[in-house]
Structure formats: structure tokens, C-alpha cells
Design an enzyme around this catalytic site. Structure first.
Site, short mmCIF file in Angstrom:
data_model
loop_
_atom_site.label_atom_id
_atom_site.label_comp_id
_atom_site.label_asym_id
_atom_site.label_seq_id
_atom_site.Cartn_x
_atom_site.Cartn_y
_atom_site.Cartn_z
N THR A 70 -13.25 4.38 6.99
CA THR A 70 -13.68 3.65 6.08
C THR A 70 -14.05 2.03 6.04
O THR A 70 -13.30 1.58 6.78
CB THR A 70 -13.77 4.27 4.98
OG1 THR A 70 -12.49 3.74 4.61
CG2 THR A 70 -13.77 5.76 4.88
N TYR A 81 0.80 -1.43 -0.24
CA TYR A 81 -0.55 -0.04 -0.36
C TYR A 81 0.68 1.14 0.40
O TYR A 81 0.30 1.75 -0.60
CB TYR A 81 -1.00 0.22 1.47
CG TYR A 81 -1.89 1.02 1.35
CD1 TYR A 81 -3.00 1.51 0.68
CD2 TYR A 81 -1.56 2.28 1.77
CE1 TYR A 81 -3.82 2.24 0.49
CE2 TYR A 81 -2.53 3.32 2.20
CZ TYR A 81 -3.24 3.55 1.03
OH TYR A 81 -4.66 4.38 1.23
N1 LIG Z 1 -9.51 6.54 4.19
C1 LIG Z 1 -8.57 6.79 4.99
O1 LIG Z 1 -8.00 6.72 6.27
C2 LIG Z 1 -7.51 6.61 3.32
C3 LIG Z 1 -6.71 7.52 3.78
C4 LIG Z 1 -5.60 7.53 2.97
C5 LIG Z 1 -6.60 7.82 2.07
N2 LIG Z 1 -7.49 6.93 1.45
C6 LIG Z 1 -7.35 7.38 -0.03
O2 LIG Z 1 -8.68 7.05 -0.66
C7 LIG Z 1 -9.49 6.89 -1.32
C8 LIG Z 1 -11.02 6.15 -0.83
O3 LIG Z 1 -10.46 5.43 0.40
P1 LIG Z 1 -12.10 5.28 1.32
O4 LIG Z 1 -11.40 5.53 2.30
O5 LIG Z 1 -13.14 6.31 0.60
O6 LIG Z 1 -12.07 3.76 0.87
P2 LIG Z 1 -13.69 2.62 0.57
O7 LIG Z 1 -14.53 3.40 2.06
O8 LIG Z 1 -13.00 0.91 0.81
O9 LIG Z 1 -13.90 3.32 -1.14
C9 LIG Z 1 -12.76 2.49 -1.91
C10 LIG Z 1 -14.31 2.87 -3.00
O10 LIG Z 1 -13.06 2.19 -4.41
C11 LIG Z 1 -13.75 1.18 -5.22
N3 LIG Z 1 -12.89 -0.11 -5.56
C12 LIG Z 1 -12.27 -1.32 -4.50
N4 LIG Z 1 -11.87 -1.80 -5.26
C13 LIG Z 1 -11.79 -1.27 -6.37
C14 LIG Z 1 -11.27 -2.18 -8.26
N5 LIG Z 1 -11.00 -2.94 -7.80
N6 LIG Z 1 -12.18 -0.98 -9.31
C15 LIG Z 1 -13.39 -0.41 -9.19
N7 LIG Z 1 -13.76 0.03 -7.68
C16 LIG Z 1 -12.79 -0.23 -6.51
C17 LIG Z 1 -14.81 0.68 -3.90
O11 LIG Z 1 -16.00 0.01 -4.64
P3 LIG Z 1 -16.93 -0.84 -4.59
O12 LIG Z 1 -17.32 -0.46 -3.45
O13 LIG Z 1 -17.21 -1.94 -5.26
O14 LIG Z 1 -15.59 -1.64 -3.78
C18 LIG Z 1 -14.89 2.12 -3.33
O15 LIG Z 1 -16.07 2.82 -4.35
C19 LIG Z 1 -8.45 5.27 -1.94
O16 LIG Z 1 -7.94 5.65 -2.69
C20 LIG Z 1 -8.20 5.57 0.00
O17 LIG Z 1 -5.96 5.09 -0.59
C21 LIG Z 1 -7.78 6.75 2.86
#
Ligand SMILES: NC(=O)c1ccc[n+]([C@@H]2O[C@H](COP(=O)([O-])OP(=O)(O)OC[C@H]3O[C@@H](n4cnc5c(N)ncnc54)[C@H](OP(=O)(O)O)[C@@H]3O)[C@@H](O)[C@H]2O)c1
Length: 343
Positions: A267, A230
Site C-alpha cells: 500500500t 516503526y
Molecule cells: N500495509 C502493510 O503491509 C501493513 C503491515 C502491517 C501493519 N500495517 C498497518 O496497517 C495500518 C494501515 O496501513 P496501510 O497499509 O493501509 O497504510 P496506507 O495505505 O499508507 O494508509 C495509511 C492511512 O493512515 C492515514 N494517516 C497517516 N498519517 C496520518 C495522520 N497524521 N493523521 C491521520 N491519519 C493519518 C492516511 O491518511 P491520508 O490519506 O491523509 O494520508 C491513510 O488513511 C497501519 O497502522 C499500518 O502500520 C500495514
């Protein structure tokens, strides 16, 4: 490289245990602590979506959007009257997200859900080419979807899953949509933007040999760690942000590229770390929420304050110095050329 169904991670059990302690306990714990403190001392800049000019007719491509931060980004974009093309694995999940937003009272904006599985380069190509065929403009590309700390898996294209989902597939999508972003940028005074939702976790990456990333026998001394995978994938996003933006500036195009950390937000992303993810959900009120994370991403996507300055890494809606490796032009170039070969 090549197709491969291998599921046993590289490295012995003992080596993987050591790498779990180092990357998963010490580094992740340290990152969690410094981010928590950093975020506690910064308030999130919020837009008044009712007051800012509407963007009717403008097009945003968003990966994800079904849940988490992407869901709130989608809501904000619709409040601004954008047409949002969502790339989703399950169309029903995309439609359900839109319905929830409509029920919350947001009537403006339009949406379109297209299938996209970032674990498949074929799917990315179909998604990108459909957009090129159907739309005469793309104003913003939001590379948001991602996975974190997942068990070892090789995709159908033979790449480690974090590398492909978080970085390589978004690299390909960007390449496909770039001509459309450039032609859209040429028609308007404000710039078109590519926003890579990266993470502060990129600072824990120490990629030395970029070429290892694309190899199935991936990993430091051949050991696998989903945590390190990651961190590395998020550094790749910052490296390519810097490299592409510099190229676009040289060409004089009206497109800029940004990398942004949205904050530490409990999340579904944390579901892969079991009880630790659950504890984060219990302590949710002490962390940022996905609405605040979305505001931080929106800042990179629309703020006039950074209009002509691409190539930025941002945290808390501020420019920040990224991992030093991200500034290394040789590594940026090697990664770029490797990515071109991979796709
Ligand atoms: N949350 C944090 O603390 C945090 C911190 C730093 C960075 N980020 C970044 O923020 C971004 C969003 O994270 P989040 O926290 O919103 O995560 P999340 O709630 O797990 O949502 C992830 C999203 O990515 C989609 N996804 C996962 N695998 C996929 C695939 N193979 N093809 C297409 N779509 C896919 C999921 O779709 P499905 O519904 O189909 O699974 C969902 O819409 C990510 O890039 C993450 O690295 C998050």
C-alpha cells in the site's frame, strides 16, 4: 519533551548508516521473508457480509479510511450497515473514498468525516470530544491509521512521529472514547471492541527503556532509525492492548481490546522506502491485497469466535504469541503511566 522543530536525527551519519543496515536491511528483510512464507500457507477467512446480521444504529470510529487497508475496512463496515465516523486529515479525501465505495454498489451504512491529524494531540482531543458530544454510543474503535519508515520528525507536541501517530495519539483517542465504549457495552450482549492495527514488525522491537520513546533525543545510543521507530511504535500498541484489556477485565466491563497484524500488503505505507516500495507494488500479485488485510482486521473487530477473549495479538485471523516483551507487566505498566503523562 516540549515543542521542538528539530529535524536533524539523533546520531552521527555513520551511526545512522549502521542502524539502517541492521534495522532496515537485515531485520526488515527477515521480517518480510518470514511474513511472506507465513501468509503463503494461510488462507484469509472471509465473511459473507450479505449473510451476517446488519448493525444498523451501531457506531464505529475508524482512523484513516481514505486509502489502503482502511478503505477496505470502511467498505466492509458499510456493507454491515454501521454508521462509520472516519478520522481523516483531509475531509475531501474521506468523501472521495466514500463516493468510490458508493459507486461500487454499496448502498447501506452511513458515514461522517471528521478532521483528525494524529500528529497533533489537540486535533485528537477535538476529534474525540466531538464524537462524545454528538453520539450516544460507540460500538467499535478501529485504530488503523499509521505511518512507516518515515524520516525523522518531531510532532508539534515534541514526540517522534511514529511514536505519536501510530501509538500515542491512538492511546489518547482510546482514553477519550473509553467511557462511551463502556456505557455502550453495558447496554448490549455482544462486547464493544477496540482494535489496534499493529504489525508483525513489533516482534523486531527490543524496547528496554520505555522512557526513551517519549524523549526528543530518542534512539538506541542516541541513533535514529525510522525502521526501529516503526517496530517500537507497533510494540507499544501490543503492550497497551494487553494492559488495557487486563484492566477492563478486572473492572468487569463489556469492552475488549485486540491487536492485529493485517498482513504484508503493498500500500502507500511503503512509499517511504522508494525503489523497494515500488518493487513491492510490481510484485503485488505475490502479496496479500488490502481487501484481504481488511478481512483480517474485521475478524478481530466482529468475529463471535473471539467474543469474550480480549488482550489477543492476532495474525491470519488466529491468536499468536506476540513478542515476549509485550507480556511483561512491568513494561506494560511503565508505558501506560508514561503515556498518561505524555497526553
Ligand atoms: N500495509 C502493510 O503491509 C501493513 C503491515 C502491517 C501493519 N500495517 C498497518 O496497517 C495500518 C494501515 O496501513 P496501510 O497499509 O493501509 O497504510 P496506507 O495505505 O499508507 O494508509 C495509511 C492511512 O493512515 C492515514 N494517516 C497517516 N498519517 C496520518 C495522520 N497524521 N493523521 C491521520 N491519519 C493519518 C492516511 O491518511 P491520508 O490519506 O491523509 O494520508 C491513510 O488513511 C497501519 O497502522 C499500518 O502500520 C500495514
Amino acid at each position: 519533551m516540549g515543542r521542538n522543530n528539530e529535524i536533524t536525527p539523533p546520531g552521527s551519519l555513520q551511526e545512522r548508516f549502521v542502524s539502517f543496515i541492521w534495522y532496515g536491511v537485515i531485520m526488515a528483510g527477515w521480517l518480510g521473508l518470514i511474513s511472506f512464507l507465513d501468509e503463503a500457507f494461510h488462507t484469509v477467512k472471509k465473511f459473507n457480509y450479505e449473510a451476517i446480521p446488519k448493525r444498523k444504529g451501531e457506531v464505529v470510529v475508524l482512523t484513516g479510511g481514505t486509502r489502503g487497508i482502511g478503505f477496505d475496512i470502511l467498505k466492509n463496515l458499510l456493507q454491515m450497515d454501521y454508521h462509520v465516523i472516519m478520522g481523516v486529515r483531509k475531509i475531501e479525501a474521506g468523501l472521495a473514498a466514500v463516493e468510490t465505495i458508493r459507486k461500487s454498489g454499496v448502498k447501506s451504512g452511513t458515514t461522517q468525516c471528521l478532521p483528525l491529524d494524529l500528529k497533533s494531540l489537540t486535533s485528537v482531543r477535538k476529534f474525540g470530544e466531538t464524537i462524545l458530544k454528538e453520539k450516544d454510543r460507540v460500538d467499535i474503535l478501529l485504530n488503523n491509521a499509521g505511518i512507516m519508515f518515515e524520516p525523522y520528525e518531531l510532532t508539534e507536541d515534541g514526540f517522534e512521529s511514529h511514536f505519536q501517530v501510530n501509538y500515542l495519539s491512538h492511546f489518547l483517542l482510546t482514553q477519550i472514547l473509553l467511557p462511551k465504549l463502556k456505557s455502550t457495552g453495558a447496554k448490549k450482549s455482544t462486547c464493544c471492541r477496540i482494535v489496534n492495527v499493529s504489525s508483525v514488525a513489533h516482534t523486531a522491537s527490543a524496547i528496554r527503556n520505555v522512557k526513551e520513546l517519549a524523549s526528543p533525543k530518542w534512539g538506541f545510543r542516541n541513533m535514529y532509525s525510522g525502521f526501529r521507530a516503526y517496530y517500537d511504535s507497533k510494540l507499544c500498541q501490543v503492550l497497551s492492548t494487553k494492559y488495557l484489556d487486563a484492566r477492563l477485565k478486572l473492572e468487569g466491563t463489556n469492552v475488549h481490546v485486540y491487536a492485529v497484524h493485517p498482513g504484508v500488503i503493498p500500500t502507500g505505507l511503503y512509499s517511504s522506502i522508494g525503489i523497494f516500495g515500488q518493487i513491492m507494488h510490481w510484485l503485488a500479485k505475490f502479496y496479500r491485497n488490502s481487501d484481504e488485510g481488511a478481512e483480517i482486521v474485521m475478524y478481530a473487530a466482529i468475529s463471535p469466535e473471539i467474543e469474550s477473549e480480549g488482550g489477543l495479538y492476532m495474525q491470519n485471523s488466529e491468536k499468536r504469541a506476540p513478542n515476549k516483551i509485550a507480556e511483561d507487566h512491568t513494561i506494560q505498566k511503565t508505558l501506560w503511566e508514561l503515556s498518561e503523562t505524555c497526553v
